[in-house]
Design a protein around this motif. Sequence first.
Motif, mmCIF file in Angstrom:
data_model
loop_
_atom_site.group_PDB
_atom_site.id
_atom_site.type_symbol
_atom_site.label_atom_id
_atom_site.label_comp_id
_atom_site.label_asym_id
_atom_site.label_seq_id
_atom_site.Cartn_x
_atom_site.Cartn_y
_atom_site.Cartn_z
ATOM 1 N N VAL A 56 0.832 -1.161 -0.061
ATOM 2 C CA VAL A 56 -0.022 -0.096 -0.133
ATOM 3 C C VAL A 56 0.779 1.433 0.024
ATOM 4 C CG1 VAL A 56 -1.811 1.433 1.124
ATOM 5 C CG2 VAL A 56 -1.693 -1.135 1.225
ATOM 6 N N ILE A 57 0.685 2.142 -1.121
ATOM 7 C CA ILE A 57 1.487 3.351 -1.145
ATOM 8 C C ILE A 57 1.325 4.234 0.045
ATOM 9 C CG2 ILE A 57 1.940 5.325 -2.421
ATOM 10 C CD1 ILE A 57 1.211 3.605 -4.852
ATOM 11 N N GLY A 58 2.429 5.023 0.403
ATOM 12 C CA GLY A 58 2.348 5.629 1.650
ATOM 13 C C GLY A 58 1.470 6.983 1.394
ATOM 14 N N LYS A 59 0.755 7.505 2.305
ATOM 15 C CA LYS A 59 -0.210 8.510 2.066
ATOM 16 C C LYS A 59 0.629 9.993 1.805
ATOM 17 C CE LYS A 59 -3.216 6.899 5.594
ATOM 18 N NZ LYS A 59 -3.962 7.218 7.035
ATOM 19 N N ASN A 60 0.219 10.644 0.861
ATOM 20 C CA ASN A 60 0.873 12.196 0.460
ATOM 21 C C ASN A 60 0.595 13.056 1.604
ATOM 22 O OD1 ASN A 60 1.596 10.931 -1.918
ATOM 23 N ND2 ASN A 60 -0.362 11.549 -2.973
ATOM 24 N N LEU A 89 2.660 22.856 9.493
ATOM 25 C CA LEU A 89 3.197 22.747 8.280
ATOM 26 C C LEU A 89 2.094 21.789 7.281
ATOM 27 C CD1 LEU A 89 6.816 22.495 9.119
ATOM 28 C CD2 LEU A 89 6.000 23.969 7.560
ATOM 29 N N ILE A 90 1.561 20.979 8.044
ATOM 30 C CA ILE A 90 0.823 19.902 7.219
ATOM 31 C C ILE A 90 -0.522 20.142 7.535
ATOM 32 C CG2 ILE A 90 0.064 17.517 6.551
ATOM 33 C CD1 ILE A 90 2.727 18.376 5.744
ATOM 34 N N LYS A 91 -1.604 20.362 6.470
ATOM 35 C CA LYS A 91 -2.937 20.479 6.198
ATOM 36 C C LYS A 91 -3.804 19.335 5.910
ATOM 37 C CE LYS A 91 -3.488 23.449 2.318
ATOM 38 N NZ LYS A 91 -3.884 24.690 1.717
ATOM 39 N N GLY A 92 -3.077 18.400 5.279
ATOM 40 C CA GLY A 92 -3.716 17.264 4.653
ATOM 41 C C GLY A 92 -2.997 16.186 4.624
ATOM 42 N N LYS A 98 -7.059 18.040 1.977
ATOM 43 C CA LYS A 98 -7.514 18.619 3.275
ATOM 44 C C LYS A 98 -7.980 17.484 4.252
ATOM 45 C CE LYS A 98 -8.831 23.187 1.277
ATOM 46 N NZ LYS A 98 -10.118 24.130 1.414
ATOM 47 N N GLY A 99 -7.907 17.788 5.667
ATOM 48 C CA GLY A 99 -8.270 16.891 6.855
ATOM 49 C C GLY A 99 -7.218 15.751 6.927
ATOM 50 N N GLY A 100 -7.451 15.093 7.943
ATOM 51 C CA GLY A 100 -6.807 14.082 8.276
ATOM 52 C C GLY A 100 -5.607 14.323 9.099
ATOM 53 N N VAL A 101 -5.453 15.577 9.643
ATOM 54 C CA VAL A 101 -4.630 16.012 10.477
ATOM 55 C C VAL A 101 -5.002 16.129 11.927
ATOM 56 C CG1 VAL A 101 -3.501 17.517 9.042
ATOM 57 C CG2 VAL A 101 -5.121 18.764 10.553
#
Length: 616
Positions: free
Chosen positions: A227-231, A473-476, A481-484
């Motif tokens: 499973v490819i890592g999340k961007n 630094l990360i908003k998605g 968007k989301g997931g933070v």
Amino acid sequence: MLENRKQTILFFFFSILMIYAVRLLYLQVIDDKYRSLGSTNAIRRDVQIPLRGQIYDRNGKLLVANVEVYDMYVTPRKVQPLDTLTFCRLFGITRQYFDSTMRIAKEYSVNRASLFLRQLSKEDFAKVADAMVNFSGFHFEQSFFRTYPAHTMANALGYIGELSKKQYDEQGEAKYYRKGDYIGLTGLEKEYELDLRGQRGIRFTMVNVKGEDKGSYGNGEFDTLAVIGKNLYSTIDVEVQQLADSLFQNKVGGVVAIEPNTGEILTLGSYPTYDPNELSGRLFSTKFRELSLNPDKPLLNRVTNSFYRPGSTFKLVQSAVALELGVITPTTSFTGFPSPMACHGHSAYHTANLHNAIQNSCNPYFFNVFKKIIGNNDISSPFMSARDGLAVWHTMMEKFGFGVKLGIDLPGEKAGLLPSVERYDKVYGKNQWKFSNIYSLSIGEGELGVNVLKLANLCAALANHGYWVTPHLIKGVGKTKGGVKSDLVKVHKTDIDPGYFIPVVDGMYDVVEHGTGRVARIEGLEVCGKTGTSQNKKGGDHSLFIAFAPRVNPKIAIAVVVENGIWGARAAAPIASLLIEKYIKRDIKRKEYVQQIMNTSYRTMAGRAAAGSPEN
């Protein structure tokens, strides 16, 4: 009776033995899955390494990507006698490398695969793939290394590196990582490791006695897909970030810009820096050693880990606290005399109110303001009064983020220095200190220590008239968007009446229009700022500037520190002004000014007396 009991016990044990025997027969003979997977001579277990998640800026531009490569592994028990010379020539390695790597692999485990050679390109892999039938015990796994198309943000993005023995041992029983695997070691790569790494897959392949591939085992029924890592979708504006890199040439320091109402970090730069591509690929060890020995310390993230006295920028928060405590009003005036601090450009008997004290950075005014904060109680003893006043002051300053961690999504953030009653009790003794021992705090000197991030956060709180959002630094994560984490969008209130920030902001506006920060003016844009000089015993003073714009509905709050830049208007303010213009207007008219700032160096200013008289 005894004989019956003996027969019962024997029957019980024989029953248990029979159950185990039947189960073993089923696993080894009847169940094809277990019979086949247990045959190490017929089944090869290949681990599929997923691509690591990529990182983008706020506008979708790529900051971190992957280049596919191949890593070679060796299982010592499966290695048959081979022509070592031919093998070394094929892969371009020395006999010494072959022998030492094989020895390490055997010490690790003769039965488990160990990394032998890292990062063969697709072209190199194609050249040697057919020859691998002659070298049993060796196999390839697809892997990758990181590439950084924007060539920026080295300290914030961080880097990946080989898993250390300590990290491997600390995994516990459920070991995800293997010896030689990559893992995020610093920056966002470390902070978001679990998201970026993805999930490994496993592929079972039938092989003959020569190790030749005979196809998928069981038609892939037992395989698991990688499973490819999340961007990661960052808050960074890469165009502004790259301009900051250019402006900080031949300078030491840092810059942070924040969108005030969201806490999203637009720019985060520590200088001097390096191209993050240097710590990617086979030359990692060599390049890391070079950067570690560099006296300019490019591996140090000055934005979060270097601390400076805030100087005159601290007068802004002193003003808001004093107004909330009711020890001054916007019209309260103080005369420069008597005061142990000089007033720049005015006589000792000059009188200032809050507005022109901020505009002209009047030291005696804020000396008197702090004296009122510390003495704002009914205790007659100057010692007890100082203890009581400082305790209240300390609590209010913490709500602005001083002396505490802000919670940025980067590893290793430090809290900084905010002097407390306990600290002074330890230095001077309990009830042995008073205002005269601590008055330098009034103008941001003394025992204060803040980093560039805290200065930018202070400016965001001023722009918001009393609140700030956790800088991040990360908003998605995995989507735009989301997931933070919820803590990254948490709102922090200073508990100061929003109305008290109006006169402070008015003063900041006139700092840029008519005061010490006129160099930061931008045509057609209302900029509110404050210059500062941070005292430095080891060389030239440091230049500080904080600002936000526009005045109404602010879009950016920024802090710049230039070490040995002497005073705020000289080095830091021009950089901040150009970055604000770039972010809001998307273009800069002052092209010649950009070149001038780029070509100005402050690296040789340490210890040199500067011309003129800087504001404190």
